[in-house]
Scaffold this active site. Structure first.
Site, PDB file in Angstrom:
ATOM      1  N   GLU A 137      44.046  53.161  17.548  1.00  0.00           N
ATOM      2  CA  GLU A 137      43.737  54.533  17.931  1.00  0.00           C
ATOM      3  C   GLU A 137      44.302  55.582  16.984  1.00  0.00           C
ATOM      4  OE1 GLU A 137      41.837  55.546  20.662  1.00  0.00           O
ATOM      5  OE2 GLU A 137      41.320  53.426  20.722  1.00  0.00           O
ATOM      6  N   SER A 541      52.349  53.617  88.655  1.00  0.00           N
ATOM      7  CA  SER A 541      53.623  53.194  89.256  1.00  0.00           C
ATOM      8  C   SER A 541      54.658  52.776  88.232  1.00  0.00           C
ATOM      9  CB  SER A 541      53.376  52.031  90.225  1.00  0.00           C
ATOM     10  OG  SER A 541      52.600  52.465  91.326  1.00  0.00           O
TER      11      SER A 541
END
Length: 863
Positions: A137, A541
């Site tokens: 690169e 309950s």
């Protein structure tokens, strides 16, 4: 001489003749110069004059164009520089990294990421990998100042040579320019972007060292296959770490930035190999490797070995999603998915798997008992030439179990149906059609057809359930020993359908609050809604223990007699007449323990009236069950709303000595560098850093005391009686160890609950419909939720020895005997063993004279 002429000449006074001698002391005048002869003009040639003129013109134009270009360039620079983003943050930039969530046994649960990226510091990136990218690169990376003029000139020449060839124009960006493009300015293909990119590259080079620029580049570059950075690419393409890559593999990775998709070795092997060899040659040109190394590297075959994803815990999706939500709430979405967090949770994968299995088994059992057969998932043609492609196109219903198959009925007879499905072998091979038999005996007991929402009668033949072309879910039944010896036997199948009812399970450690398992519904694939944490449901309950605890805190002993008789109260909506479950006859005077064990509503209302609803609401708030509860008597029967997780935490305070329990799913969170950033255990340990004389360190208790230890133990003892003698008997069947808990069923059987515990584990279970509607007459917490609780608890306890509930110091245990001859130890606060008062009806305000005669006939008033 003519006098006229003399006058014209003027007076003669003071004038000297022209030839007169000069006066003494004066300078004589300079004699006049003789006149010059006229110059003869030289003839200039046409060629010489034109060239000069043209040269001057070109020179002027060149200078003018140069000045104009310089001005334009300066203006372009000023325009570009005025809009440049701040680049200085790159010096402290941390690349996004995926976060990972781990279970209690360190197995991976999930990866949270927007991009699959692994950040590696430049010191840990092998030199061959660095050099491969530099050669490919930016060959002069270590010497230029951000922009490479020689590279630009070479690229211009190359582009001019390829002009008209149809090839894409090559770029001349350095690695620094690519960092500027990727991190700051974007990749718009415009001149202004290139100018800004170049300016930023020059400034970046001045702001940070080359190594840092290369580190950012190698960790940010996209290399295909969802891989960002060289470390992720090495794993995705070769299933290796960076230090394991060969020279050829490193060169291949460096070949990818130009066009990752075009050099995918799986799709374009020749192009990928050619580009890799080009990178190897560039490395040899740069003297990064020898010619011999290059030859050997190019001879290596390009064989990608895709990454094998780490094994992930296959259960606990609801738990994982709840962890993700908590991370986002605490650290934000970006830090959660890109911060590289290491999250360690409290999930027990084995218990989680058992909790999921138990809930599904319980929901399937209920659905077969009450749900009926709701029909096929689809219908296709049963023609021999059409069913196979139609079945291949049929989507699998979300939430279907992994061992279920999508099958089509090819032939339906009275007593059986021939079914066909597609079996997908491991390894990605093509699916193969298989056939099996569904016997009517497997479905006759439950597959009652549902029409218009009503469950019909039992089917009498297979045609009442299936028709040719029906697409249904089936499961293969295990073969019997005799069938296993027949190699070509048809598979025996059973019919499956997903239940409409939903449920939730939470299991946590009462001593720490760590959630060990959480199931939020039938299937996370079918619904992400977590019914353990997000569903607000009436506890019924299962709320009563908080009412009775308020009585214990008020000094009422467990053997206090309370009246079980009809109640009528005026409310803004009219007269409220609560009743006991099943409409049974009131029992008269019963002990407080007996009322809780039998879950008597009428006694609970009277007790709430006696201690006061503000006291009950305060207990519910202290335990974290219901905040700001309305102070109305209906709330004492569980008419408020809470969650499964809060109920589990509330009951945990009963068994841990009355300490507040805060449920936690996360144990600790570390950042990307391994530093601890958060933990849930806030206890301090001052002696942990020293040897402390060989003694174990003492941790400072920081949890709030929400009730006194003796009251908590009294409630634990009473809830143990619920399992031993009351409505929760099924929850403890077969466990053979101390278990306590409470059932819960709301009006019209809409919600079923069971919340129970052993000394070291709390399990809360809820069953119901998402849209609250009846589960069916008689469907109670004791018949649905309690069985799921039992299965989860049995899996958690295994073969461990029984552990009794630990009594706190100061509690008085008195042996008493019930009317059926059972002897138990009742827990009293010191000095209250004989403090039971004469029975008083708080709603009537008087004490009947016949209290002793009308005492609880079952318990005989022996408490």
């Amino acid at each position: 001489m003519d006098t006229h002429d003399l006058r014209a000449e003027g007076p003669l006074v003071g004038r000297r003749p022209a030839n007169a001698s000069p006066e003494p002391g004066t300078t004589p005048p300079r004699p006049p110069k003789p006149p010059k002869a006229p110059k003869t003009p030289r003839r200039r040639g046409w060629f010489g004059g034109t060239i000069g003129f043209l040269f001057k013109t070109v020179l002027v134009l060149t200078v003018a164009i140069g000045l104009t270009g310089a001005g334009a360039a300066y203006a372009l620079y000023r325009s570009a520089a005025a809009e440049l983003p701040d680049y200085r943050w790159l010096a402290d930039y941390q690349a996004p990294q995926m976060s990972r969530i781990y279970a209690d046994d360190s197995r991976l649960m999930a990866e949270l990421a927007q991009e699959r990226r692994v950040f590696v510091p430049i010191e840990a990136i092998p030199q061959r990998v660095q050099q491969a990218f530099i050669s490919a690169e930016d060959q002069r990376f270590w010497t230029h100042y951000g922009v490479d003029p020689m590279g630009i000139a070479r690229t211009v020449v190359t582009n001019l040579e390829q002009l008209g060839s149809g090839r894409r124009m090559a770029g001349a960006s350095t690695i620094t320019q690519q960092v500027a493009k990727n991190m700051l300015v974007g990749n718009d293909r415009t001149l202004m972007r290139k100018v800004r990119e170049a300016i930023l590259a020059l400034r970046i080079e001045q702001a940070m060292p080359k190594a840092r620029i290369l580190e950012i580049y190698l960790n940010e570059i996209f290399l295909g296959q969802q891989a960002y950075g060289v470390a992720a690419a090495a794993q995705n393409y070769f299933n290796k770490s960076l230090d394991e890559l060969s020279l050829a593999e490193a060169a291949f990775l460096a070949a990818l930035p130009k066009a990752p998709n075009n050099y995918n070795p799986a799709r374009f092997p020749e192009a990928a190999r050619g580009r890799r060899d080009w990178v190897i040659d560039r490395m040899a040109q740069d003297n990064a490797i020898t010619v011999a190394d290059a030859s050997r590297a190019k001879a290596d075959p390009l064989e990608p070995r895709p990454q094998r994803r780490p094994d992930v815990v296959p259960v606990g999706q609801y738990f994982t999603e709840e962890v993700r939500r908590e991370l986002v709430a605490r650290f934000g979405a970006d830090q959660t998915t890109m911060g590289g967090l290491v999250v360690r949770t409290s999930l027990d994968p084995i218990l989680q798997a058992e909790a999921e299995r138990s809930l599904r088994d319980g929901l399937l059992a209920y659905d077969r008992r009450r749900g009926g057969w709701r029909g096929p998932v689809a219908r296709i043609s049963a023609s021999p030439t059409e069913w196979l492609p139609a079945l291949q196109a049929q989507a699998r219903p979300p939430g279907a179990m992994p061992d279920w198959r999508v099958a089509v009925a090819l032939e339906v007879r009275d007593r059986e149906a021939r079914m066909a499905w597609l079996e997908r072998p491991a390894g990605g091979a093509a699916a193969q059609p298989r056939t099996g038999t569904l016997n009517f005996a497997e479905i006759s007991g439950w597959a009652r057809p549902v029409r218009d929402g009503r469950v019909g009668g039992a089917p009498r033949r297979m045609q009442d359930v299936l028709a040719p072309g029906d697409v249904v879910m089936v499961e293969m039944l295990p073969a019997t020993p005799a069938e296993g010896r027949t190699p070509a036997r048809p598979e025996r199948l059973t019919l499956r359908q997903m239940p409409e009812a939903e449920g939730a399970v939470v299991a946590l450690d009462p001593n720490t609050g760590r959630v060990l398992a959480m199931v939020g519904g039938w299937s996370f694939e079918r619904s992400w809604f977590n019914r353990a944490t997000q569903a607000q449901r009436q506890p019924g309950s299962s709320f009563k223990p908080y009412v009775y605890l308020a009585g214990l805190e008020a000094g009422i002993p467990p053997n206090q007699l309370l009246l079980d008789a009809p109640v009528e109260l005026m409310t803004p909506q009219g007269i409220w007449r609560p009743g006991n479950y099943g409409g049974g006859a009131p029992q008269g005077w019963v002990t407080m323990r007996s009322a809780l064990e039998r879950s008597l509503n009428l006694v609970t209302v009277r007790l709430a009236q006696q201690v006061g609803m503000p006291a009950v609401a305060e207990v519910a708030a202290r335990f974290g069950v219901i905040q700001n509860m309305p102070r109305v008597l209906a709330m004492s029967l569980g008419a408020g709303e809470t969650t499964v997780l809060r109920q589990a935490a509330g009951y945990a305070s009963f068994v841990n000595g009355g300490r507040q329990v805060t449920p936690t799913l996360i144990d600790s969170v570390q950042d990307r560098l391994g530093r601890l950033v958060w933990r849930t255990d806030a206890r301090e340990c001052a002696a942990c850093a020293t040897e402390n004389g060989g003694r174990p360190p003492e941790l400072t208790e920081t949890r709030r005391q929400v009730t006194d230890p003796v009251s908590a133990f009294q409630m634990t003892s009473m809830l143990q009686g619920v399992v031993q003698r009351g409505t929760g008997a099924r929850a403890g069947a077969g466990l053979n160890r101390p278990v306590a808990g409470k059932t819960g069923t709301t009006d019209d059987f809409k919600d079923n609950w069971f919340v129970g515990f052993t000394p070291d584990l709390v399990v809360a279970v809820w069953v119901g419909h998402d849209d609250p509607r009846s589960l069916g007459n008689g469907e109670t917490g004791g018949s649905n939720a309690a069985l799921i609780f039992r299965d989860v608890m049995a899996a958690a306890l295994g073969d461990s020895p029984p552990i009794p509930f630990r009594a706190p110091p100061g509690v008085a245990l008195v042996r008493v005997q019930t009317s059926n001859g059972q002897s138990i130890f009742e827990a009293f606060k010191p000095g209250t063993e004989n403090s039971a008062r004469p029975p008083v009806d708080p709603l009537a305000g008087d004490s009947p004279a016949t209290a002793a005669a009308s005492a609880d006939s079952n318990l005989g008033g022996l408490y």
